[in-house]
Motif scaffolding. Sequence first.
Motif, PDB file in Angstrom:
ATOM      1  N   UNK A  21      47.362  38.800  47.843  1.00 31.78           N
ATOM      2  CA  UNK A  21      46.319  39.516  47.104  1.00 31.78           C
ATOM      3  C   UNK A  21      46.540  41.030  47.044  1.00 31.78           C
ATOM      4  N   UNK A  22      46.884  41.696  48.148  1.00 31.69           N
ATOM      5  CA  UNK A  22      47.147  43.145  48.020  1.00 31.69           C
ATOM      6  C   UNK A  22      48.283  43.446  47.041  1.00 31.69           C
ATOM      7  N   UNK A  23      49.297  42.606  47.039  1.00 32.27           N
ATOM      8  CA  UNK A  23      50.408  42.796  46.106  1.00 32.27           C
ATOM      9  C   UNK A  23      49.956  42.548  44.672  1.00 32.27           C
ATOM     10  N   UNK A  37      39.654  47.627  36.941  1.00 33.57           N
ATOM     11  CA  UNK A  37      39.003  46.916  38.041  1.00 33.57           C
ATOM     12  C   UNK A  37      39.951  45.820  38.501  1.00 33.57           C
ATOM     13  N   UNK A  38      40.162  45.739  39.794  1.00 33.91           N
ATOM     14  CA  UNK A  38      41.035  44.698  40.333  1.00 33.91           C
ATOM     15  C   UNK A  38      40.348  43.348  40.204  1.00 33.91           C
ATOM     16  N   UNK A  39      41.108  42.354  39.765  1.00 35.39           N
ATOM     17  CA  UNK A  39      40.562  41.015  39.589  1.00 35.39           C
ATOM     18  C   UNK A  39      41.301  40.016  40.468  1.00 35.39           C
ATOM     19  N   UNK A  40      40.548  39.093  41.009  1.00 33.27           N
ATOM     20  CA  UNK A  40      41.128  37.960  41.716  1.00 33.27           C
ATOM     21  C   UNK A  40      41.343  36.841  40.711  1.00 33.27           C
ATOM     22  N   UNK A  41      42.209  35.922  41.065  1.00 31.26           N
ATOM     23  CA  UNK A  41      42.339  34.720  40.268  1.00 31.26           C
ATOM     24  C   UNK A  41      41.099  33.866  40.507  1.00 31.26           C
ATOM     25  N   UNK A  42      40.703  33.107  39.518  1.00 32.72           N
ATOM     26  CA  UNK A  42      39.538  32.230  39.616  1.00 32.72           C
ATOM     27  C   UNK A  42      40.028  30.816  39.863  1.00 32.72           C
TER      28      UNK A  42
END
Length: 153
Positions: A21-23, A37-42
């Motif tokens: 995630x940081x990468x 805005x940083x997004x995570x995978x869903x």
Amino acid sequence: MNTLEPRYRIPSRQHFSQMVMPKLYQEQKLLFGSDITEHKLIVDVTTRWNSSLDMLERYLDLQPAVAAALLSPEVRHNTHEIDTLDNLDIRDPEDIMKLLKPLKTVTTVLSDEQNPTVSLIVPLKHTIEQSMLPVEEDSTTVSMMKKAIFNNL
């Protein structure tokens, strides 16, 4: 060493996520600009009807950053079992998104109505049926999904 023990320790999902995630966030900033805005995978949820479409949309939005993160030496150094992405990893989600969009539209229309009426059902069902008709350009995956959705109607 016991011969049945694996040679490499494959990280747990949680450990892998903490490592990647940081990468992924770093790659998003590099590729899309530092002010995004940083997004995570869903991850899709079977009880949420449109979550598969949401998951595919996010994946395609972040696909360049996902590919860059998975190819980075920092991530590859910590694991030995990462597959690289190919053209099908992009084409299939794009095609499946096109397939699922009419279903989301129908769900949204019915959800937005305070008192959905029977008069909405026939046109919405027709919309879904028309979008599930086979097209020559459909991949095998999309053809099978269309057939399954149409049969479940």
